[in-house]
Write a protein that holds these residues in place. Structure first.
Motif, short mmCIF file in Angstrom:
data_model
loop_
_atom_site.label_atom_id
_atom_site.label_comp_id
_atom_site.label_asym_id
_atom_site.label_seq_id
_atom_site.Cartn_x
_atom_site.Cartn_y
_atom_site.Cartn_z
N GLU A 1 0.85 -1.18 0.00
CA GLU A 1 0.00 0.00 0.00
C GLU A 1 0.89 1.23 0.00
OE1 GLU A 1 -3.13 2.22 3.02
OE2 GLU A 1 -3.26 0.04 2.78
N ALA A 2 0.56 2.22 -0.84
CA ALA A 2 1.37 3.43 -0.90
C ALA A 2 0.55 4.58 -1.46
CB ALA A 2 2.60 3.19 -1.79
N ARG A 3 0.83 5.78 -0.95
CA ARG A 3 0.27 6.98 -1.53
C ARG A 3 1.09 7.35 -2.76
NH1 ARG A 3 -4.88 8.34 -0.57
NH2 ARG A 3 -5.38 7.75 1.58
N VAL A 4 0.41 7.72 -3.84
CA VAL A 4 1.10 8.05 -5.09
C VAL A 4 0.77 9.49 -5.48
CG1 VAL A 4 1.24 5.68 -5.88
CG2 VAL A 4 -0.79 7.01 -6.40
N SER A 5 1.27 9.91 -6.62
CA SER A 5 1.11 11.29 -7.08
C SER A 5 -0.36 11.70 -7.07
CB SER A 5 1.67 11.43 -8.49
OG SER A 5 3.03 11.07 -8.52
N ASN A 6 -0.58 12.96 -6.78
CA ASN A 6 -1.92 13.56 -6.76
C ASN A 6 -2.81 12.98 -5.66
OD1 ASN A 6 -1.27 15.13 -9.04
ND2 ASN A 6 -1.82 13.44 -10.40
N GLY A 7 -2.19 12.38 -4.63
CA GLY A 7 -2.94 11.92 -3.48
C GLY A 7 -3.65 10.60 -3.64
N GLY A 8 -3.44 9.91 -4.76
CA GLY A 8 -4.11 8.63 -4.97
C GLY A 8 -3.55 7.54 -4.08
N LEU A 9 -4.32 6.47 -3.93
CA LEU A 9 -3.90 5.34 -3.10
C LEU A 9 -3.67 4.12 -3.99
CD1 LEU A 9 -3.41 4.10 -0.30
CD2 LEU A 9 -5.87 3.52 -0.24
N PHE A 10 -2.45 3.60 -3.96
CA PHE A 10 -2.09 2.38 -4.68
C PHE A 10 -2.11 1.21 -3.71
CE2 PHE A 10 1.21 -0.76 -5.47
CZ PHE A 10 0.97 -1.15 -6.78
N ARG A 11 -2.81 0.15 -4.09
CA ARG A 11 -2.79 -1.07 -3.28
C ARG A 11 -2.66 -2.28 -4.18
NH1 ARG A 11 -7.33 -1.58 1.23
NH2 ARG A 11 -6.04 -3.43 1.62
N ARG A 12 -1.96 -3.26 -3.65
CA ARG A 12 -1.77 -4.51 -4.40
C ARG A 12 -1.85 -5.69 -3.44
NH1 ARG A 12 3.25 -7.99 -4.83
NH2 ARG A 12 3.40 -8.62 -6.99
N GLU B 1 -5.73 1.54 -8.07
CA GLU B 1 -5.29 2.91 -7.84
C GLU B 1 -6.53 3.77 -7.68
OE1 GLU B 1 -2.37 6.40 -9.67
OE2 GLU B 1 -2.65 4.53 -10.77
N GLU B 2 -6.79 4.16 -6.45
CA GLU B 2 -7.95 4.99 -6.14
C GLU B 2 -7.62 6.44 -6.48
OE1 GLU B 2 -10.93 5.99 -2.37
OE2 GLU B 2 -9.22 4.61 -2.13
N VAL B 3 -8.39 7.01 -7.39
CA VAL B 3 -8.14 8.36 -7.88
C VAL B 3 -9.12 9.32 -7.21
CG1 VAL B 3 -8.03 9.85 -9.91
CG2 VAL B 3 -7.34 7.44 -10.08
N VAL B 4 -8.59 10.32 -6.53
CA VAL B 4 -9.42 11.28 -5.81
C VAL B 4 -10.35 12.00 -6.78
CG1 VAL B 4 -9.41 13.33 -4.37
CG2 VAL B 4 -7.64 11.59 -4.06
N GLY B 5 -11.65 12.02 -6.46
CA GLY B 5 -12.62 12.74 -7.27
C GLY B 5 -13.13 12.02 -8.49
N ALA B 6 -12.68 10.80 -8.76
CA ALA B 6 -13.12 10.06 -9.94
C ALA B 6 -14.56 9.59 -9.77
CB ALA B 6 -12.21 8.86 -10.18
N ALA B 7 -15.29 9.55 -10.87
CA ALA B 7 -16.68 9.06 -10.86
C ALA B 7 -16.85 7.82 -11.71
CB ALA B 7 -17.61 10.17 -11.35
N SER B 8 -15.75 7.30 -12.26
CA SER B 8 -15.80 6.10 -13.08
C SER B 8 -14.61 5.22 -12.74
CB SER B 8 -15.78 6.45 -14.57
OG SER B 8 -14.54 7.06 -14.92
N SER B 9 -14.65 4.00 -13.24
CA SER B 9 -13.57 3.05 -13.00
C SER B 9 -13.23 2.32 -14.30
CB SER B 9 -13.98 2.02 -11.95
OG SER B 9 -14.28 2.64 -10.71
N SER B 10 -11.95 2.08 -14.49
CA SER B 10 -11.49 1.23 -15.58
C SER B 10 -10.93 -0.05 -14.98
CB SER B 10 -10.40 1.93 -16.41
OG SER B 10 -10.95 3.00 -17.14
#
Length: 449
Positions: free
Chosen positions: A15-26, A38-47
């Motif tokens: 688990e790590a915080r990445v650029s632009n405040g996102g959260l990376f987990r594996r 990769e959780e992207v702050v403010g996103a309303a969709s997912s790929s």
């Protein structure tokens, strides 16, 4: 310099915080399934992407084209869904679903709004675990793929790239066309494709990547539930499959000759000139990328300015680089009228020689770094790009670079490193492929070593 996030296969959680405040987990599940988000702050969709690290290079002689064939067939239904229901599940919510076969992996991917991510996980999991590979559907799709190959064969740009790989790499598995040939598809056997499906679509091979509006713990529970419902026993402990070897596999990749030319009565000739490049793990990849940005990466690049803007010889001209696990390719492309081919070839070679001998200027390198930073920042605004970066990191390189880490590596590249990689790429013997009307003079020039 910010470091990459290493992805060892024996580490269950990262688990790590990445650029632009996102959260990376594996997470590496006990069954060997790998989930990266990769959780992207403010996103309303997912790929979302479900990856299997098997591509066209892994096929045996009697299987050529079967990986691509199988990719088509996974959309043709499961015990619980028809082919129509698979597509309709995404289309009724305004989502997108597709797949791609590459030389070293196969990917099934979708993009949906955040509320529909559980549906995407469910349907894609069903396809991966439970496709029936129906015999009647198999025969229908055989015809579809033959039509797809025919469409590609009518496109000189598709053909010239296939010929380039074949000419440069010879008998190496990466030289083969991803989709197979009409003959290999006509000869494809349903039982052989089924056997490949059962062999490779297993927990220890599967990599799932999701970027955007995603909660890692929730999607892990959904994934485990749906894979289990599809018949996978996730209670059986298994280690993830090892990543590919990086040493040259299957012997040497020797060119078949200096030129592969296909004569067609076209108004424009498609031309590729190139040689072997760098692998995915080559430490020079940032210098390699900057070199191509300067040499042939846009409207201000050397090739575009010299061939299109100053001489009007071609509409499309650029340089390229592609990397695989044990080798890569690099070179130049131009599409031009038959009467312009000879001069175009000479100018391409002159510009490559100038790059090798004189290198690049400090201004060019600074501009290329700035362009790389801007392009990378724009690219990761797209959740598809983020999802793809996760998958390629897990399958191919074993390390993940967020935007800050990637750009710090680019910024560290020196003029000497760019010139060195240019000399390595363009000083040796190059091969060419061409589709169109080729004069005897142009043929002689292209065959010159």
């Amino acid at each position: 310099m910010r470091d990459a996030i290493e992805l060892p296969l024996d580490l269950p959680e990262i688990e790590a915080r990445v650029s632009n405040g996102g959260l990376f987990r594996r997470s590496v599940l006990p069954s060997g399934v790998r989930l990266l988000t990769e959780e992207v702050v403010g996103a309303a969709s997912s790929s979302i992407g479900l990856w299997v690290p098997v591509g066209s290079r892994d096929e045996q002689p009697h299987e050529y084209g079967s990986t691509h064939f199988l990719e088509h067939l996974l959309f043709k239904g499961t015990p619980s869904r028809t082919a129509f229901e698979v597509s309709a599940a995404f289309e009724r919510v305004g989502g997108e679903v597709n797949a791609q076969t590459a030389k070293e992996h196969t990917l099934y991917h979708a993009k949906v709004r955040d509320a529909d991510l559980p549906m995407a996980v469910e349907v894609l999991s069903d396809m991966i675990t439970s496709s029936v590979i129906d015999a009647a559907e198999f025969e229908i799709e055989r015809g579809v793929i033959i039509e797809e190959l025919a469409m590609a064969d009518d496109d000189p740009n598709d053909v010239v790239w296939e010929r380039f790989y074949e000419t440069l790499l010879g008998t190496h598995p990466l030289a083969r066309p991803i989709g197979g040939t009409p003959a290999s598809i006509r000869a494809a056997d349903r039982d052989a494709v089924w056997s490949s499906y059962r062999q490779h679509y297993r927990p220890e091979e599967l990599v799932v990547t999701i970027a955007g509006a995603v909660n890692h713990d929730e999607v892990r529970a959904q994934l485990e539930r749906n894979l289990t419902a599809g018949g996978w026993d996730l209670d059986v402990p298994s280690a993830p499959v090892a990543r590919r070897e990086t040493a040259l596999q299957h012997g040497s990749a020797a060119p078949t000759g200096p030129l592969s030319a296909i004569d067609r009565p076209l108004e424009q000739l498609a031309l590729v000139i190139g040689g072997q490049g760098i692998t995915q793990l080559d430490p020079r990849r940032e210098a390699f990328g900057l070199m191509h940005r300067i040499f042939g990466g846009g409207m201000s690049s050397r090739l575009f300015q010299e061939i299109r803007e100053k001489r009007g010889l071609a509409y499309s001209v650029y340089s390229f680089g592609g990397s695989h696990s044990d080798l890569g390719v690099t070179g130049m492309y131009a599409g031009c009228a038959p009467d312009n081919v000879l001069e175009t070839v000479r100018v391409l070679r002159q510009e490559a020689e100038k790059l090798v001998q004189d290198g690049v200027t400090a201004t060019e390198l600074a501009d290329a770094k700035s362009a790389s930073a801007g392009g990378s920042a724009l690219a990761i605004e797209d959740a598809d790009t983020r999802m793809s970066r996760l998958g390629r990191a897990e399958i191919h390189t074993g390390r993940f670079y967020d935007l800050e880490a990637a750009l710090s590596r680019v910024e560290a590249v020196t003029l000497d490193e760019v010139q060195s990689v240019a000399a390595d790429m363009f000083s040796g013997e190059l091969v060419a492929s061409a589709v169109g009307k080729l004069s005897s003079e142009a043929r002689t020039e292209l065959e010159r070593r």
